[in-house]
Design an enzyme around this catalytic site. Sequence first.
Site, PDB file in Angstrom:
ATOM      1  N   PHE A 186     -69.042  22.860 -49.721  1.00  0.00           N
ATOM      2  CA  PHE A 186     -68.614  24.274 -49.682  1.00  0.00           C
ATOM      3  C   PHE A 186     -69.670  25.017 -50.535  1.00  0.00           C
ATOM      4  CE2 PHE A 186     -66.976  22.501 -53.662  1.00  0.00           C
ATOM      5  CZ  PHE A 186     -67.165  23.368 -54.549  1.00  0.00           C
ATOM      6  N   CYS A 187     -69.854  26.430 -50.148  1.00  0.00           N
ATOM      7  CA  CYS A 187     -70.795  27.180 -50.698  1.00  0.00           C
ATOM      8  C   CYS A 187     -69.891  28.547 -50.987  1.00  0.00           C
ATOM      9  CB  CYS A 187     -71.977  27.580 -49.828  1.00  0.00           C
ATOM     10  SG  CYS A 187     -71.539  28.600 -48.501  1.00  0.00           S
ATOM     11  N   GLN A 188     -70.517  29.710 -51.286  1.00  0.00           N
ATOM     12  CA  GLN A 188     -69.885  30.913 -51.630  1.00  0.00           C
ATOM     13  C   GLN A 188     -69.000  31.331 -50.484  1.00  0.00           C
ATOM     14  OE1 GLN A 188     -69.246  31.632 -54.782  1.00  0.00           O
ATOM     15  NE2 GLN A 188     -68.188  33.493 -54.661  1.00  0.00           N
ATOM     16  N   TYR A 228     -66.222  28.787 -51.266  1.00  0.00           N
ATOM     17  CA  TYR A 228     -65.416  29.083 -52.694  1.00  0.00           C
ATOM     18  C   TYR A 228     -64.800  30.480 -52.873  1.00  0.00           C
ATOM     19  CZ  TYR A 228     -64.971  29.223 -57.719  1.00  0.00           C
ATOM     20  OH  TYR A 228     -64.423  29.228 -58.982  1.00  0.00           O
TER      21      TYR A 228
END
Length: 513
Positions: free
Chosen positions: A476-478, A504
């Site tokens: 996962f990233c932002q 996120y």
Amino acid sequence: MSTTVIIGGVAGGMSAATRLRRRDEDMEIIVLEASGHVSFANCGLPYHLSGTIPGREQLLLQTPESLKARFNLDVRVNTRATSIDRTNQTVTTDAGETFHYDNLILSPGAAPIQVPGALTLRNIEDLDAMKEAIEGKKSATIIGGGFIGLEVAENLAKRGMEVTVIEGGPQVMAPLDPEMAAIVAKRLTDNGVTVITNTIVNDISELDTDVVIAAIGVRPAIELAQQAGLATNRGIIVDEQMRTSDPNIYAVGDAVEKRHANDGELTLVPLAQTANRHGRLVADVITGRATSAKQVLGTAVVGVFGLTVATVGWAEKTARAQGRNVRVIHLHPANHAGYYPGASPIHLKLVVDADTDAILGAQAIGEDGADKRIDIIATAMRGGLTASDLADLELAYAPQFGSAKDPINMVGFINDNIVGGEKTVQYHEVEDGWTLIDVRTPTEHHNGTIPGAVNIPVDEIRDRIDEFTGDKILVFCQVGQRGHTAASLLRNKGIEVANLDGGYLTWSLAGGA
């Protein structure tokens, strides 16, 4: 000369009346309106409370006199129809007058659900009573966190009042999914509005407040239709020409049940735009035009302290309740090119039938551009485009208006990737046995992450690929874009991997943090 009697004005009734006149100059057209105003901007009522719309007269669109002068309509305000004699084709009013009709149009609307002692806001009379009640008052409690409740909350807060919204369900804005409604709730609280959910008000005398306003929904006004023996369910039942079970009687507006485009089932859609469309349509039918109503999508929008909150079709929770195999996509793009000043995020959610790729619904929230994107998706749904088709829509682009890859195109790209085999996981599925890898920067990871996640920035994955062998990885990233890059790299190396949909940010908005 034929006579058409219309019971109820405002959106549906007046659209029918004026369209009838434009199509038939000789028809006698009589409008019976129970309130004192037959044509007013009911969607604008909350905004007069704050002075955003300063003049009450700005809400009054037409009068019986102006309608007589321009359209030769016989409009009777403060006149309530009390009975329909279908055999003799007559309508009787509370004053004892009787009107014969060749065609009858019912547009009685819907009545607010009442809470004893609480104010409601549905017409000009309600507005006048509310303005008088709030004058000089310091606090207000609104029961109901739907469209009208939140509009009233905002406008009373703009007056400087302390405002509390009490919602019986688990979230404000019931048409939204929970993680999207959380954005709206935060905007309310950031602007000083107290939001209380999962709370039913049984006695308003227990509330410590100056004014109580009930905004818990409306009920279709079907009593007159029922007394006349017309077919009803939750609303008046009509066919595709808006004709009731009596061939000489039609019905439009909030009192009527419509068929939803996703499944063809009957539904209630109390929206002015739909009422206006159907008022026009029924006038065409009466004057001999071959036409029929389209199934509805329930497209709607509301403003909340600078946020635009828009929706079309089904929410994810609705689609799942209907037993659909659902694919969900979250993304959080800028409303226009990020390098152009003033860019702001749009939180966009698409709900797709995973078996057919049909678009079932969408939700968008942002300070600018959310309504545009929902309108595009609504148009795509009406045209039968699939979710993957969104990738190829040719949309206008300049940096101050959009992006070369518009959010609509982006959601189509993401959907196409999933159709092509990329696996995504929803925010509520992160505990399902995955090894969590946060591919953001160390600073982002330090500022907040999903518990148990290991930080391996996306640019380091290629050099640390051996650390992933044999694991079931959830990256996962932002917002999902770097996660997509990481997932593609790992998948190409034969590693079982999924990307956290919406990143996120979606997980945080859903309350995960």
